[in-house]
Design an enzyme around this catalytic site. Sequence first.
Site, PDB file in Angstrom:
ATOM      1  N   ARG A 195      40.460  29.560  30.849  1.00 44.71           N
ATOM      2  CA  ARG A 195      40.926  29.373  32.228  1.00 44.71           C
ATOM      3  C   ARG A 195      42.089  30.294  32.557  1.00 44.71           C
ATOM      4  NH1 ARG A 195      41.982  23.338  34.360  1.00 44.71           N
ATOM      5  NH2 ARG A 195      43.248  24.565  35.781  1.00 44.71           N
ATOM      6  N   ARG A 223      37.541  25.030  28.715  1.00 44.75           N
ATOM      7  CA  ARG A 223      36.595  25.606  29.668  1.00 44.75           C
ATOM      8  C   ARG A 223      36.585  27.120  29.491  1.00 44.75           C
ATOM      9  NH1 ARG A 223      36.714  24.382  36.161  1.00 44.75           N
ATOM     10  NH2 ARG A 223      34.940  25.690  36.771  1.00 44.75           N
ATOM     11  N   ARG A 233      40.090  24.610  44.785  1.00 40.30           N
ATOM     12  CA  ARG A 233      39.924  23.189  44.466  1.00 40.30           C
ATOM     13  C   ARG A 233      39.481  22.480  45.745  1.00 40.30           C
ATOM     14  NH1 ARG A 233      42.262  20.301  40.343  1.00 40.30           N
ATOM     15  NH2 ARG A 233      43.886  21.876  40.019  1.00 40.30           N
ATOM     16  N   LYS A 269      35.806  14.997  39.897  1.00 42.14           N
ATOM     17  CA  LYS A 269      35.813  14.477  38.527  1.00 42.14           C
ATOM     18  C   LYS A 269      36.145  12.990  38.550  1.00 42.14           C
ATOM     19  CE  LYS A 269      40.515  16.317  37.984  1.00 42.14           C
ATOM     20  NZ  LYS A 269      41.401  17.220  37.223  1.00 42.14           N
ATOM     21  N   PHE A 310      27.242  24.930  31.846  1.00 42.29           N
ATOM     22  CA  PHE A 310      26.972  24.135  33.048  1.00 42.29           C
ATOM     23  C   PHE A 310      26.865  24.942  34.341  1.00 42.29           C
ATOM     24  CE2 PHE A 310      31.545  23.491  31.954  1.00 42.29           C
ATOM     25  CZ  PHE A 310      32.124  24.213  32.992  1.00 42.29           C
ATOM     26  N   LYS A 356      31.548  15.079  31.656  1.00 47.20           N
ATOM     27  CA  LYS A 356      32.779  15.880  31.631  1.00 47.20           C
ATOM     28  C   LYS A 356      33.280  15.928  30.191  1.00 47.20           C
ATOM     29  CE  LYS A 356      37.281  16.552  33.774  1.00 47.20           C
ATOM     30  NZ  LYS A 356      37.818  17.206  32.584  1.00 47.20           N
ATOM     31  N   GLU A 412      27.266  15.331  35.960  1.00 49.42           N
ATOM     32  CA  GLU A 412      27.229  15.855  34.593  1.00 49.42           C
ATOM     33  C   GLU A 412      28.332  15.228  33.754  1.00 49.42           C
ATOM     34  OE1 GLU A 412      25.995  20.379  36.042  1.00 49.42           O
ATOM     35  OE2 GLU A 412      27.947  19.998  35.133  1.00 49.42           O
ATOM     36  N   GLU A 417      31.883  24.726  28.350  1.00 48.50           N
ATOM     37  CA  GLU A 417      33.000  24.053  27.682  1.00 48.50           C
ATOM     38  C   GLU A 417      32.763  24.097  26.180  1.00 48.50           C
ATOM     39  OE1 GLU A 417      36.467  21.322  28.720  1.00 48.50           O
ATOM     40  OE2 GLU A 417      35.047  22.350  30.035  1.00 48.50           O
TER      41      GLU A 417
END
Length: 563
Positions: free
Chosen positions: A277, A262, A423, A429, A346, A257, A255, A307
């Site tokens: 966030r 966000r 993470r 990314k 997303f 970025k 997708e 986003e």
Amino acid sequence: MNSKDGMRYMELVDVYEKLDSTTKRLEKTTILADFFRKIGGEDPELLPVVTLLSLGRVFPTWSEEELGIASKLLMNAMALVAGVRPEDVEDMMRDAGDIGTAAELLLGKKKQATFFTVPLTIQKVHSNLMKIADISGNRSQYKKMEILRELFSSASPEEAKYITRTVLEELRVGVGEGTIKDAIAEAFSVEKGVVERAHMLTNDLGLVSEVAKEEGVEGLKKLSLKPGKPVKPMLAQLSPGIRESVEEMGWALCETKYDGIRVQIHRSGDEVNIFTRRLENISNAVPEIIEYIEEALPHEDFIVEGEIIVTKDGKPISFQYILQRVRRKYEIEKMREQVPLKLYLFDVLYYHGPQIDTPFEDRRKILESMVDVMEDKLQLSNQVKATPEDIWRAEDLFTESLKGGHEGIMIKDPHAPYMPGIRGKKMLKRKAEPETLDLVVVGGTYGKGKRAHFIGSYLLAVQDENNELKTIAHAATGLDDQMLLELSEMVEPLITKKTGRRVEIVPSIILEIAYSEIVKSPEYESGYSLRFPVVKRVREDISIEDIDTVERVESMFKDVQTL
């Protein structure tokens, strides 16, 4: 020893002191586990309160409640009780390097002895702090100071130290959420993985500790996502390369970025709320996004993620413009015309029940079924399917995204669940720009000559596994005079100590830092340093808990060594 009104606050202070006396995580875990077990046996209703206070918090991270006390108000209250001037408190704070230690020293030698005080209890301290959060309107600052003065008047010097630090959410005993979770598991004999998942789904360690004590594993397994209560977002690692990442996943959903803020969007009944966030509610600042959501998504409970970007002539513009909108409290309609917003969705976390265990490929299909796209207002993220045989699809999307003014692409494992706050390699990314680090400012050095009134070099830190800050670099480039002025104004009220041209500050300002290379270095506490660090921007959209870690720096260093 307990008073008739509950456990004394001094018992919690003793725990803080024990935690501060060791750097070993296992020892900290056992200290907390023993105390949680004791609280659970003697005063179980106090357990969620103590769990949060062990982190130096009064409210869970998702809560919109806050104490709203600046260090100046705190110093004024302290001065009243200690019988000194506010300037004396400030001087003591600079000498001690910490406002909590300053409170301890000042109250240890206060001029006017208190002849009779009722011992403070944990419940008393907590309820007074809760009262502060409820105060607003006329004379609110005076009322808050009176409550603080009452607490300080009843506190011992050691208690005053930790009350002060709790008010500023700067406990400084080397305890992070990971240690608290381990302590809950140890205290109530439940598996760490079950505690971890319960926290992921609720973002409320107080609730997790309470349920672990009262209901054990079965109770924790019943905890789930709840629309209206935000959770930490799933985080991405850096992709080593598009082909390598897609091949490792087998195939991937890629997708665009976007370079924006966000957000996590919750609908609960008739109420729609938008969280950053940092889990900060920005709904009032972005009314048009609420309108788009009302029009484009079902009027049923859900949690979706996306986003928000700012566009001009169809192209995205600087991230800083979005911050202008998010910070805005007045003239929002005027700003709405000047800084138009667009939303890309997303992911979906909740719709007809929690969806975080649903594979991403299926979550995307659910999201597509929910959304009526609104051209130039609300869209789904641009997405392609890429396999090792047609890697060009991902590469073309990368090129197309950059041409469109975006950051790059996300490469997502289609089989992956949603993992709040984690993470990992399930979401990667790939950016055109070199990777950056989000670091917190812990100090600085004033410049010379015409820049003598500006802090020209900033001392930056990452966090270790115990959430303790470890220095990693000084950054002085990337700052024009305007940015130097703005940063210096932000830093000034946070200064805790001055030594010549050098200052130490309360860690709260986060900078995004670009660099040419990570190198090992004994000069900094992290054991690493950054070559040619450059300040890219201030990160007002994330909190100190979100800054980069020593572990990530080590991983990035090792990745480069193996290339």
